[in-house]
Scaffold this active site. Structure first.
Site, PDB file in Angstrom:
ATOM      1  N   HIS A   1      11.645  53.495 -19.295  1.00 65.05           N
ATOM      2  CA  HIS A   1      10.853  52.900 -18.190  1.00 65.05           C
ATOM      3  C   HIS A   1       9.507  52.481 -18.775  1.00 65.05           C
ATOM      4  O   HIS A   1       8.650  53.324 -19.056  1.00 65.05           O
ATOM      5  CB  HIS A   1      10.649  53.910 -17.060  1.00 65.05           C
ATOM      6  CG  HIS A   1       9.842  53.360 -15.912  1.00 65.05           C
ATOM      7  ND1 HIS A   1      10.271  53.443 -14.600  1.00 65.05           N
ATOM      8  CD2 HIS A   1       8.650  52.727 -15.856  1.00 65.05           C
ATOM      9  CE1 HIS A   1       9.374  52.886 -13.806  1.00 65.05           C
ATOM     10  NE2 HIS A   1       8.357  52.445 -14.546  1.00 65.05           N
TER      11      HIS A   1
ATOM     12  N   HIS B   1       6.290  49.299 -18.851  1.00 66.64           N
ATOM     13  CA  HIS B   1       5.665  48.048 -18.387  1.00 66.64           C
ATOM     14  C   HIS B   1       5.054  47.337 -19.587  1.00 66.64           C
ATOM     15  O   HIS B   1       4.127  47.870 -20.212  1.00 66.64           O
ATOM     16  CB  HIS B   1       4.583  48.344 -17.344  1.00 66.64           C
ATOM     17  CG  HIS B   1       5.130  48.993 -16.115  1.00 66.64           C
ATOM     18  ND1 HIS B   1       5.588  48.275 -15.034  1.00 66.64           N
ATOM     19  CD2 HIS B   1       5.325  50.296 -15.828  1.00 66.64           C
ATOM     20  CE1 HIS B   1       6.031  49.114 -14.114  1.00 66.64           C
ATOM     21  NE2 HIS B   1       5.896  50.347 -14.563  1.00 66.64           N
TER      22      HIS B   1
ATOM     23  N   LYS C   1      16.264  47.017 -10.661  1.00 65.74           N
ATOM     24  CA  LYS C   1      15.162  47.876 -10.221  1.00 65.74           C
ATOM     25  C   LYS C   1      14.908  47.733  -8.733  1.00 65.74           C
ATOM     26  O   LYS C   1      14.707  46.619  -8.237  1.00 65.74           O
ATOM     27  CB  LYS C   1      13.893  47.490 -10.993  1.00 65.74           C
ATOM     28  CG  LYS C   1      12.639  48.219 -10.551  1.00 65.74           C
ATOM     29  CD  LYS C   1      12.693  49.693 -10.900  1.00 65.74           C
ATOM     30  CE  LYS C   1      11.555  50.447 -10.244  1.00 65.74           C
ATOM     31  NZ  LYS C   1      10.554  50.916 -11.191  1.00 65.74           N
TER      32      LYS C   1
ATOM     33  N   HIS D   1      12.448  53.298  -7.721  1.00 63.23           N
ATOM     34  CA  HIS D   1      11.105  53.844  -7.473  1.00 63.23           C
ATOM     35  C   HIS D   1      11.209  54.619  -6.160  1.00 63.23           C
ATOM     36  O   HIS D   1      11.253  54.025  -5.094  1.00 63.23           O
ATOM     37  CB  HIS D   1      10.062  52.726  -7.376  1.00 63.23           C
ATOM     38  CG  HIS D   1       8.675  53.257  -7.193  1.00 63.23           C
ATOM     39  ND1 HIS D   1       7.700  53.151  -8.154  1.00 63.23           N
ATOM     40  CD2 HIS D   1       8.105  53.947  -6.161  1.00 63.23           C
ATOM     41  CE1 HIS D   1       6.586  53.739  -7.724  1.00 63.23           C
ATOM     42  NE2 HIS D   1       6.811  54.227  -6.513  1.00 63.23           N
TER      43      HIS D   1
ATOM     44  N   HIS E   1      10.622  58.182 -12.952  1.00 61.24           N
ATOM     45  CA  HIS E   1       9.343  58.908 -12.953  1.00 61.24           C
ATOM     46  C   HIS E   1       9.263  59.951 -11.845  1.00 61.24           C
ATOM     47  O   HIS E   1       8.390  59.890 -10.995  1.00 61.24           O
ATOM     48  CB  HIS E   1       8.137  57.958 -12.912  1.00 61.24           C
ATOM     49  CG  HIS E   1       8.238  56.787 -11.976  1.00 61.24           C
ATOM     50  ND1 HIS E   1       8.627  56.903 -10.674  1.00 61.24           N
ATOM     51  CD2 HIS E   1       7.992  55.466 -12.171  1.00 61.24           C
ATOM     52  CE1 HIS E   1       8.601  55.704 -10.114  1.00 61.24           C
ATOM     53  NE2 HIS E   1       8.231  54.823 -10.993  1.00 61.24           N
TER      54      HIS E   1
ATOM     55  N   ASP F   1       6.773  55.141 -18.390  1.00 56.79           N
ATOM     56  CA  ASP F   1       6.036  54.431 -17.348  1.00 56.79           C
ATOM     57  C   ASP F   1       4.646  54.046 -17.850  1.00 56.79           C
ATOM     58  O   ASP F   1       3.695  53.992 -17.067  1.00 56.79           O
ATOM     59  CB  ASP F   1       5.953  55.248 -16.054  1.00 56.79           C
ATOM     60  CG  ASP F   1       5.544  54.397 -14.864  1.00 56.79           C
ATOM     61  OD1 ASP F   1       5.579  53.163 -14.967  1.00 56.79           O
ATOM     62  OD2 ASP F   1       5.170  54.985 -13.819  1.00 56.79           O
TER      63      ASP F   1
HETATM   64  C1  NCD Z   1       3.099  50.690 -12.374  1.00 52.81           C
HETATM   65  C2  NCD Z   1       2.430  49.369 -12.746  1.00 52.81           C
HETATM   66  O1  NCD Z   1       1.217  49.356 -12.964  1.00 52.81           O
HETATM   67  O2  NCD Z   1       3.128  48.360 -12.853  1.00 52.81           O
HETATM   68  N1  NCD Z   1       2.086  51.629 -12.014  1.00 52.81           N
HETATM   69  C3  NCD Z   1       2.182  52.970 -12.040  1.00 52.81           C
HETATM   70  O3  NCD Z   1       1.267  53.653 -11.578  1.00 52.81           O
HETATM   71  N2  NCD Z   1       3.231  53.564 -12.552  1.00 52.81           N
HETATM   72  C4  NCD Z   1       4.069  50.481 -11.295  1.00 52.81           C
HETATM   73  C5  NCD Z   1       5.020  51.609 -11.113  1.00 52.81           C
HETATM   74  O4  NCD Z   1       5.845  51.896 -11.979  1.00 52.81           O
HETATM   75  O5  NCD Z   1       4.972  52.252 -10.060  1.00 52.81           O
HETATM   76 ZN    ZN Z   2       6.588  51.992 -13.669  1.00 55.58          ZN
END
Ligand code: NCD
Ligand code: ZN
Length: 344
Positions: free
Chosen positions: A14, A16, A100, A137, A175, A247
């Site tokens: 996971h 970003h 997702k 999520h 998460h 995450d």
């Molecule tokens: C994530 C993001 O910034 O894209 N933020 C987070 O707090 N984890 C989004 C997410 O995974 O919820």
């Molecule tokens: Zn995330």
């Protein structure tokens, strides 16, 4: 005392990576240690169709540092208009590893997420048929539900009914932040759960006690200490239900440090050092490899990575407080403890 530990090369289930200048700056922080990552689709606009995913994958591949051996595992952002055929084709071609589900409004860039779960039923049924996992999520977004209860309520009100209505659907609870999440995840073989690095380290006091700490604010928000301890027990248990999804969610400091700051902790640079420290504290270093490198591939039906990575224990290692990106500085997660393990 163990001084060095060699494990299969890890994956991040996971992550970003963002886009543009931010992508170029954060991608090397992951490719340095990880061979694959499930790449979140919450761009603006989101990665919704197979065509969007092809273009995003190409941008990630174009941003790879020279010589990096890294495979981005692409995901599609489920909307109420998602076409089951588009999803099935993207899966069959190997383009997409998961879909997702963001409940609308749950987190950063989730406005296009799902409001009415009946509208995504045909997609979910097709995914169950073809064995394509749904990454969830797991938070309700109702104003009347306290933010610290949103994960537990989601399990009862949304996730359990959704799974009963769609037999065979493989679900990753992403998460997880609660004991309830950890308990539910181990209740069925078609469920898996990712746990982040930071939720093994912080509880809600880190965010709120002694002054507000925006860099510890993420979603789902860190909970009470009893939940952090439940997550540590789950991650270090050796149970294949649980695997690493960092995450790691970079936002620039100006975006975090404002009256309405963004959610996300940026942990890509120091994740493995922190995890080794946590597993050592729990006397479970022999289970680190399962969590970082074996359980995730097993859930997704992929082979573990061939390569290895060695962690060495020594004097505390330091990481930069922040990295510079073309969009502005991004603060690296501070675990508030010495880190004795470095990747060599
Ligand atoms: C994530 C993001 O910034 O894209 N933020 C987070 O707090 N984890 C989004 C997410 O995974 O919820
Ligand atoms: Zn995330």
């Amino acid at each position: 005392m163990t001084r060095s530990l060699t494990i299969r090369r890890p994956d991040d289930w996971h992550l970003h990576l963002r886009d543009g200048a931010m992508l170029r700056a954060v991608l090397p922080e992951t490719t340095r240690h990880f061979a694959r990552a499930i790449v979140m689709p919450n761009l603006v606009p989101p990665v919704v169709t197979a065509a969007d995913a092809v273009r995003y994958r190409d941008r990630i591949l174009a941003a790879l540092p020279d010589g990096a051996a890294f495979t981005p595992l692409m995901t599609l952002y489920l909307t109420e208009d998602t076409d089951p055929d588009d999803v099935a084709t993207a899966h069959a071609s190997g383009l997409v590893t998961a879909v997702k589900l963001y409940p609308a409004g749950a987190t950063t860039n989730s406005a296009s997420g799902v409001r009415d779960f009946d509208r995504v039923r045909p997609v979910l049924e097709r995914m169950a048929e073809i064995g394509l996992p749904l990454c969830v999520h797991g938070e309700v977004t109702d104003d009347d539900i306290d933010i610290f209860d949103r994960e537990a309520v989601f399990i009862d009100r949304v996730l359990d009914p959704l799974r009963r209505a769609t037999p065979g659907l493989r679900v990753v609870m992403e998460h997880i932040t609660t004991r309830q999440g950890a308990d539910y995840a181990r209740s069925a073989p078609d469920l898996g759960a990712t746990i982040t690095t930071h939720h093994l380290v912080i509880n809600r006091n880190h965010i709120l006690a002694g002054g507000i700490k925006p860099h510890y604010y993420c979603l789902p928000v860190a909970k009470r200490e009893e939940h952090r301890l439940a997550l540590r027990a789950a991650a270090t248990s050796g149970d294949p239900t649980y695997f690493l999804g960092t995450d790691s969610a970079p936002h620039t400091d100006p975006a975090k440090l404002q009256p309405c700051g963004c959610a996300g902790c940026f942990t890509a640079p120091n994740t493995l050092s922190i995890l080794a420290e946590v597993f050592e504290q729990e006397d479970a270093l022999d289970r680190l490899e399962g969590f970082t490198s074996l359980h995730g591939p097993a859930f997704y039906g992929l082979p573990p990575n061939e390569g290895t990575l060695t962690l060495t224990r020594g004097e505390p290692v330091t990481y930069p407080d922040r990295i510079e990106t073309g969009d502005g500085p991004v603060t690296v997660f501070d675990p508030q403890m010495p880190l004795h393990w470095s990747v060599t």
